[in-house]
Scaffold this motif. Structure first.
Motif, PDB file in Angstrom:
ATOM      1  N   GLU A 259       0.806  -1.219   0.000  1.00 39.84           N
ATOM      2  CA  GLU A 259       0.000   0.000   0.000  1.00 39.84           C
ATOM      3  C   GLU A 259       0.845   1.278   0.000  1.00 39.84           C
ATOM      4  N   GLY A 260       2.153   1.127   0.109  1.00 43.70           N
ATOM      5  CA  GLY A 260       3.018   2.297   0.160  1.00 43.70           C
ATOM      6  C   GLY A 260       2.770   3.148   1.390  1.00 43.70           C
ATOM      7  N   MET A 261       2.545   2.498   2.525  1.00 45.15           N
ATOM      8  CA  MET A 261       2.197   3.201   3.757  1.00 45.15           C
ATOM      9  C   MET A 261       3.433   3.522   4.583  1.00 45.15           C
ATOM     10  N   SER A 262       3.416   4.665   5.232  1.00 50.37           N
ATOM     11  CA  SER A 262       4.504   5.055   6.127  1.00 50.37           C
ATOM     12  C   SER A 262       4.350   4.333   7.457  1.00 50.37           C
ATOM     13  N   PHE A 263       5.396   4.437   8.302  1.00 58.03           N
ATOM     14  CA  PHE A 263       5.302   3.839   9.635  1.00 58.03           C
ATOM     15  C   PHE A 263       4.136   4.458  10.411  1.00 58.03           C
ATOM     16  N   ALA A 264       3.968   5.772  10.287  1.00 61.45           N
ATOM     17  CA  ALA A 264       2.890   6.458  11.000  1.00 61.45           C
ATOM     18  C   ALA A 264       1.525   5.979  10.517  1.00 61.45           C
ATOM     19  N   GLU A 265       1.395   5.777   9.218  1.00 62.95           N
ATOM     20  CA  GLU A 265       0.119   5.296   8.665  1.00 62.95           C
ATOM     21  C   GLU A 265      -0.175   3.873   9.111  1.00 62.95           C
ATOM     22  N   LEU A 266       0.844   3.036   9.185  1.00 63.33           N
ATOM     23  CA  LEU A 266       0.650   1.665   9.676  1.00 63.33           C
ATOM     24  C   LEU A 266       0.241   1.675  11.147  1.00 63.33           C
ATOM     25  N   ASP A 267       0.873   2.549  11.920  1.00 63.10           N
ATOM     26  CA  ASP A 267       0.540   2.659  13.332  1.00 63.10           C
ATOM     27  C   ASP A 267      -0.918   3.086  13.503  1.00 63.10           C
ATOM     28  N   THR A 268      -1.354   4.050  12.718  1.00 63.15           N
ATOM     29  CA  THR A 268      -2.748   4.503  12.781  1.00 63.15           C
ATOM     30  C   THR A 268      -3.696   3.389  12.370  1.00 63.15           C
ATOM     31  N   MET A 269      -3.343   2.655  11.331  1.00 61.36           N
ATOM     32  CA  MET A 269      -4.182   1.553  10.875  1.00 61.36           C
ATOM     33  C   MET A 269      -4.372   0.506  11.964  1.00 61.36           C
ATOM     34  N   MET A 270      -3.294   0.129  12.645  1.00 60.14           N
ATOM     35  CA  MET A 270      -3.375  -0.913  13.666  1.00 60.14           C
ATOM     36  C   MET A 270      -4.081  -0.449  14.924  1.00 60.14           C
ATOM     37  N   ASN A 271      -3.895   0.827  15.278  1.00 59.73           N
ATOM     38  CA  ASN A 271      -4.440   1.340  16.536  1.00 59.73           C
ATOM     39  C   ASN A 271      -5.841   1.904  16.419  1.00 59.73           C
ATOM     40  N   LYS A 272      -6.177   2.496  15.268  1.00 58.82           N
ATOM     41  CA  LYS A 272      -7.424   3.239  15.163  1.00 58.82           C
ATOM     42  C   LYS A 272      -8.391   2.734  14.100  1.00 58.82           C
ATOM     43  N   LYS A 273      -7.930   1.823  13.246  1.00 60.55           N
ATOM     44  CA  LYS A 273      -8.801   1.381  12.152  1.00 60.55           C
ATOM     45  C   LYS A 273      -8.985  -0.134  12.117  1.00 60.55           C
ATOM     46  N   SER A 274      -8.534  -0.807  13.161  1.00 55.88           N
ATOM     47  CA  SER A 274      -8.590  -2.270  13.181  1.00 55.88           C
ATOM     48  C   SER A 274      -9.584  -2.745  14.246  1.00 55.88           C
ATOM     49  N   GLY A 275      -9.319  -3.888  14.878  1.00 53.86           N
ATOM     50  CA  GLY A 275     -10.231  -4.411  15.877  1.00 53.86           C
ATOM     51  C   GLY A 275     -11.590  -4.741  15.295  1.00 53.86           C
ATOM     52  N   VAL A 276     -12.624  -4.709  16.138  1.00 53.10           N
ATOM     53  CA  VAL A 276     -13.967  -5.031  15.637  1.00 53.10           C
ATOM     54  C   VAL A 276     -14.445  -3.973  14.648  1.00 53.10           C
TER      55      VAL A 276
END
Length: 399
Positions: A259-276
């Motif tokens: 996806e060409g994602m930065s470290f910050a974008e990956l962190d946001t994805m895992m913390n704020k856009k994942s889970g249920v």
């Protein structure tokens, strides 16, 4: 001794006022300041025995927010103290104490600097706690302050459980390790659960499940944290509202590359856009997931089953680590209120000695044993009270 307990978020302040000098601790008031720094802020003040009070106005920073709390506490109509002189100490919840703070401590310049140094690994939580401490310096100068750390309870975890199998130099250079969180809650419910179940806390094997929008499970061996599901940050472990929990790190690097994602974008994805939320696209609130589950939404069914099953996995893992278990405790917003979660986690654990009482499980808002009298392993639901832990530590240190 009247103690003010503060839990400062980036744009919010939760508070309680507790009288610790009565024969029994007495809650005088609690409340919430929200939307700090936004055009319109909110204060909701709930004094015991009086009508609630609400205020809606701009609240530019934490100092203003705490000043409004002080006005509410001393107001002739909805206040609970005659003057601010009655507040003898302030206790703060601080998320991350690193390896510096195995116990709660009085605030001084060195403590502030160490909390500040940990902002890099707790960027959402520690800066807000510092703002709360500095706001009290302004609003209540000279009043003793105490910091109570989410991570302190877990400082007893042995190295085999807190180290990651990464090159050891990263631990030496950056202190990359498991820290664990929700420590005040796990500490409180382990003690309260042991008392309810008639166990000697210091000779017991307890698994505590703090389940909410964020959640963690802890193995409490002889009254001390032995292992816990959250890790270097609150991201690890359980499936949560917006956090992914356990995941193969290679899956993350693969997605980032594709996806060409930065470290910050990956962190946001895992913390704020994942889970249920990420699994369903519906909500991070389990009440919404429950409704969708009941309506037959396939994604919600998978998400809730995964959410429940991950808790069960950690219960089994920690029972194995401790060589058995005497008590399983449920707490937190979901743990205290979802009979479905508790039954799902405990179903199939008969081989461990769990005899779950489904009728007793039909309960909310009550500390209760949920296992049958003949059950070898006790199960309980305990309402957590982190604020009382903070107030107690504050009282003991200041006294």
């Amino acid at each position: 001794m009247v103690i003010l307990v503060l839990n400062c978020g980036s744009s919010s302040i939760k508070y309680q006022v507790i009288d610790m000098e009565a024969a029994k601790s007495v809650l005088l008031a609690k409340g919430l300041v929200e939307r700090i720094g936004l055009p319109e802020g909110d204060l909701t003040h709930k004094p015991v025995g009086k009508a609630n009070f609400e205020l809606h106005q701009p609240i530019p920073d934490h100092t203003v927010g705490i000043s409004l709390v002080m006005k509410a506490l001393t107001d002739p109509e909805h206040g609970v103290i005659a003057s601010l002189d009655e507040v003898k100490a302030v206790g703060h919840r601080v998320a991350h104490g690193g390896e510096y703070f195995p116990v709660s401590c009085l605030v001084d310049a060195d403590v502030k600097e160490k909390i500040r140094s940990l902002c890099a690994i707790a960027p959402l939580h520690n800066p807000a706690s510092l703002q709360g401490i500095e706001a009290i310096d302004t609003v209540l100068p000279g009043v003793p302050q105490v910091t109570v750390f989410d991570t302190s309870f877990h400082q007893t975890i042995p190295a085999m459980n807190y180290l990651f199998a990464l090159p050891y130099g990263y631990y030496e250079k950056y202190r990359v390790r498991k820290y664990g969180f929700h420590g005040t809650s796990h500490k409180f419910v382990a003690r309260a659960g042991a008392e309810l179940a008639g166990l000697d806390l210091n000779a017991s094997k307890i698994v505590t499940c703090h389940i909410g929008n964020g959640g963690s499970v802890t193995a409490v061996l002889n009254g001390k944290s032995f292992d816990t599901s959250m890790g270097f940050s609150p991201l690890d472990g359980l499936v949560m509202g917006t956090r992914c929990g356990n995941v193969d790190a290679s899956a993350i690097t693969y997605i980032g590359e594709k996806e060409g994602m930065s470290f910050a974008e990956l962190d946001t994805m895992m913390n704020k856009k994942s889970g249920v939320y990420g699994l369903t696209g519906l909500s991070s609130d389990m009440r919404d997931i429950d409704r969708a589950y009941d309506e037959g939404n396939e994604k919600a069914i998978v998400a809730r089953d995964m959410y429940y099953n991950r808790v069960k996995k950690f219960v089994g893992e920690y029972a194995a680590e401790m060589g058995g278990v005497d008590l399983i405790v449920f707490t937190g917003g979901v743990g205290e209120n979802s009979k479905e979660l508790r039954e799902s986690v405990c179903s199939g654990l008969e081989f461990m000695g769990v005899e779950f009482d489904r009728e007793a499980n039909n309960v909310r808002g009550e500390d209760k044993i949920l296992s049958k009298p003949e059950s070898k392993v006790k199960v309980a639901v305990i309402a957590t009270n982190e604020e009382l832990v903070i107030a107690t530590d504050t009282y003991n240190l200041v006294k």
